[in-house]
Design an enzyme around this catalytic site. Sequence first.
Site, mmCIF file in Angstrom:
data_model
loop_
_atom_site.group_PDB
_atom_site.id
_atom_site.type_symbol
_atom_site.label_atom_id
_atom_site.label_comp_id
_atom_site.label_asym_id
_atom_site.label_seq_id
_atom_site.Cartn_x
_atom_site.Cartn_y
_atom_site.Cartn_z
ATOM 1 C CB CYS A 1 37.427 68.420 56.603
ATOM 2 S SG CYS A 1 36.703 66.871 56.066
ATOM 3 C CD GLU B 1 39.861 73.818 57.550
ATOM 4 O OE1 GLU B 1 40.088 73.867 58.766
ATOM 5 O OE2 GLU B 1 39.331 72.832 57.001
ATOM 6 C CE LYS C 1 30.358 68.907 71.902
ATOM 7 N NZ LYS C 1 29.306 69.374 71.081
ATOM 8 C CD GLU D 1 39.559 61.377 59.974
ATOM 9 O OE1 GLU D 1 40.097 62.107 59.118
ATOM 10 O OE2 GLU D 1 39.831 60.180 60.103
HETATM 11 P P1 NAD Z 1 35.481 72.574 66.475
HETATM 12 O O1 NAD Z 1 36.724 71.792 66.449
HETATM 13 O O2 NAD Z 1 35.429 73.778 67.365
HETATM 14 O O3 NAD Z 1 34.235 71.645 66.910
HETATM 15 C C1 NAD Z 1 34.054 70.306 66.491
HETATM 16 C C2 NAD Z 1 33.396 69.546 67.622
HETATM 17 O O4 NAD Z 1 34.264 69.570 68.765
HETATM 18 C C3 NAD Z 1 32.076 70.162 68.101
HETATM 19 O O5 NAD Z 1 31.200 69.140 68.510
HETATM 20 C C4 NAD Z 1 32.519 70.983 69.303
HETATM 21 O O6 NAD Z 1 31.482 71.210 70.221
HETATM 22 C C5 NAD Z 1 33.585 70.085 69.893
HETATM 23 N N1 NAD Z 1 34.553 70.785 70.745
HETATM 24 C C6 NAD Z 1 34.871 72.108 70.744
HETATM 25 N N2 NAD Z 1 35.785 72.369 71.710
HETATM 26 C C7 NAD Z 1 36.051 71.198 72.323
HETATM 27 C C8 NAD Z 1 36.926 70.821 73.387
HETATM 28 N N3 NAD Z 1 37.692 71.699 74.024
HETATM 29 N N4 NAD Z 1 36.973 69.512 73.742
HETATM 30 C C9 NAD Z 1 36.223 68.594 73.107
HETATM 31 N N5 NAD Z 1 35.361 68.906 72.111
HETATM 32 C C10 NAD Z 1 35.282 70.187 71.719
HETATM 33 O O7 NAD Z 1 35.169 72.969 65.052
HETATM 34 P P2 NAD Z 1 33.982 73.921 64.597
HETATM 35 O O8 NAD Z 1 33.827 75.138 65.452
HETATM 36 O O9 NAD Z 1 32.796 73.040 64.467
HETATM 37 O O10 NAD Z 1 34.545 74.378 63.214
HETATM 38 C C11 NAD Z 1 35.657 75.265 63.225
HETATM 39 C C12 NAD Z 1 36.732 74.744 62.355
HETATM 40 O O11 NAD Z 1 36.906 73.314 62.475
HETATM 41 C C13 NAD Z 1 36.449 74.936 60.916
HETATM 42 O O12 NAD Z 1 36.701 76.244 60.488
HETATM 43 C C14 NAD Z 1 37.399 73.911 60.324
HETATM 44 O O13 NAD Z 1 38.696 74.413 60.383
HETATM 45 C C15 NAD Z 1 37.327 72.765 61.264
HETATM 46 N N6 NAD Z 1 36.409 71.694 60.884
HETATM 47 C C16 NAD Z 1 36.923 70.581 60.282
HETATM 48 C C17 NAD Z 1 36.078 69.546 59.943
HETATM 49 C C18 NAD Z 1 36.583 68.278 59.309
HETATM 50 O O14 NAD Z 1 35.767 67.491 58.835
HETATM 51 N N7 NAD Z 1 37.883 68.001 59.289
HETATM 52 C C19 NAD Z 1 34.735 69.642 60.212
HETATM 53 C C20 NAD Z 1 34.235 70.768 60.841
HETATM 54 C C21 NAD Z 1 35.102 71.776 61.183
#
Ligand code: NAD
Length: 495
Positions: A302, A399, A193, A268
């Site tokens: 990240c 963050e 996904k 991660e």
């Molecule tokens: P997120 O955690 O909301 O989304 C990451 C992925 O998870 C996306 O594909 C999203 O559709 C999916 N997702 C969202 N809700 C879910 C759920 N309930 N169950 C399963 N999957 C779900 O993160 P984001 O909105 O993409 O970014 C927001 C924050 O996430 C950033 O501000 C940062 O803090 C963090 N982030 C971290 C990394 C990293 O590499 N560690 C990368 C991107 C974002």
Amino acid sequence: MNMGTVKISNETQKRLEQPFQMLIGDQWCDATSGATIPVINPATEQQVACIPAGDEADVDRAIKIAKEAHDQKVWSGLMPSVRERIMWKISDLIEQKSVELAELETIDNGKPITASQAIDVPMAAKYFRYWSGWCGKISGSAPTVDLPGNYVAMTMKQPVGVVGLIVPWNFPLANAAAKLGPALASGCTIVLKPAEQSSLTTICLGEILLEAGVPAGVVNIVTGYGDVVGARIANSTDVSKVSFTGSTAVGKKLIQASQGNLKRLTLELGGKSPTIVLPDADLDRVIPAVAHGIFRNAGQVCAASSRLLVHRSLLDQVVEGVVAQAQKLVLGNGLDPKTTLGPLVSAIQRDNVMRHINTAREEGCEVVTGGRVPERQGYFVEPTVVTNVISSSSLFQNEVFGPVLAVTVFDEIQEAVTLANDSEYGLSANIWTRDVSNAFLVAKAIEAGTVTINSGMIVGPGLPFGGFKQSGWGREGGEQGIDAFLETKTVVAAL
Ligand code: NAD
């Protein structure tokens, strides 16, 4: 199509005119419901395409097909050398299609084209090449049996089963490749996904996988919202493992959702990574590295070096240097090769970043450069440096995921270590010093999954990557990375 004033290649233009669909088995398809999500170019705020908004029915179909492919050993039953060749070909095809992939990544995510070309696309190819080599190198051991009599024992490694890979929007193609590589090398079947904000290159990667010879059903791609598609992958009892990259908040939801079948999880998550600058550091190297560590990918990394912990004797010099670097950045449409700082991925993310900056102002921190949304089209935030940040400041603890550097001063090395560890996160840290003892003493004391000495962040397929504390569970990369997709079976024979 409106790309601002910049041109794109004919290949990319043509690809944007084709539908972007989900891959389930051998079918490219829309969501069963017909629902879609608009794809917005964050530099122009214009819609450039749409992707299917899958729902539970689509996920269940994909999981069923992935499970059949697993049970019938469609992938794990192939000779390792055959799988290796297919994975190597994926890298070749990524390289052949690099122009289109890089342009689509920039249009979808906003990042400068120079970064898409030099980092995202080559990294994706590199991941598949590295992991292709693991197909024929997975092995167990022959442990000793401490019993009277004669025994032979062995451990064998087997694919964990159907795995869900959930990817964020900051490095869409490279992150998908980093997860697909070990999942495929281990022999698993997959439901992938991508993030709803940036799915285009993952869909193109699906086309490449089929062209390279990955059998239908082995990799299924379901696009859609996280709380629908991601949540269903996480709570399905037919999915044996989820590898997730994203926010700590969603990581915690996955822990709850995976209870039904005690799903294996690799998480991660977020970070608030410190850069420690000791008094003897080489500032000619420190300053560009600090600026790069927080401003690349507009800070949406990240492992962004978002906290600068600098010795009092160097504070003014380092801040001045980083501010000068920030002011040299060229904000613009990522497709323009002159651009060095693109927009944030979405209006939501821009507003989140601005909230963090405004809270810092209210708490008495000083914004020494940036801190505003420039008056132009696109979801931009100026590169921002904030001083007078103390450990209780929200900017020190939270963050931001944007181009915002928090600067904190220290007097003693021990104080720097205490500040570095004063965080719920523990993803990475950078130490700058010419003194090798101090470098290693600090590296040992820091609670972080990756520590670099006299360098910005370094990642690669062979390097274990992951977090201490609330930065996650498990490691990606290297042997630990593939082990996370394998079960260990112990077989003992009495002779
Ligand atoms: P997120 O955690 O909301 O989304 C990451 C992925 O998870 C996306 O594909 C999203 O559709 C999916 N997702 C969202 N809700 C879910 C759920 N309930 N169950 C399963 N999957 C779900 O993160 P984001 O909105 O993409 O970014 C927001 C924050 O996430 C950033 O501000 C940062 O803090 C963090 N982030 C971290 C990394 C990293 O590499 N560690 C990368 C991107 C974002």
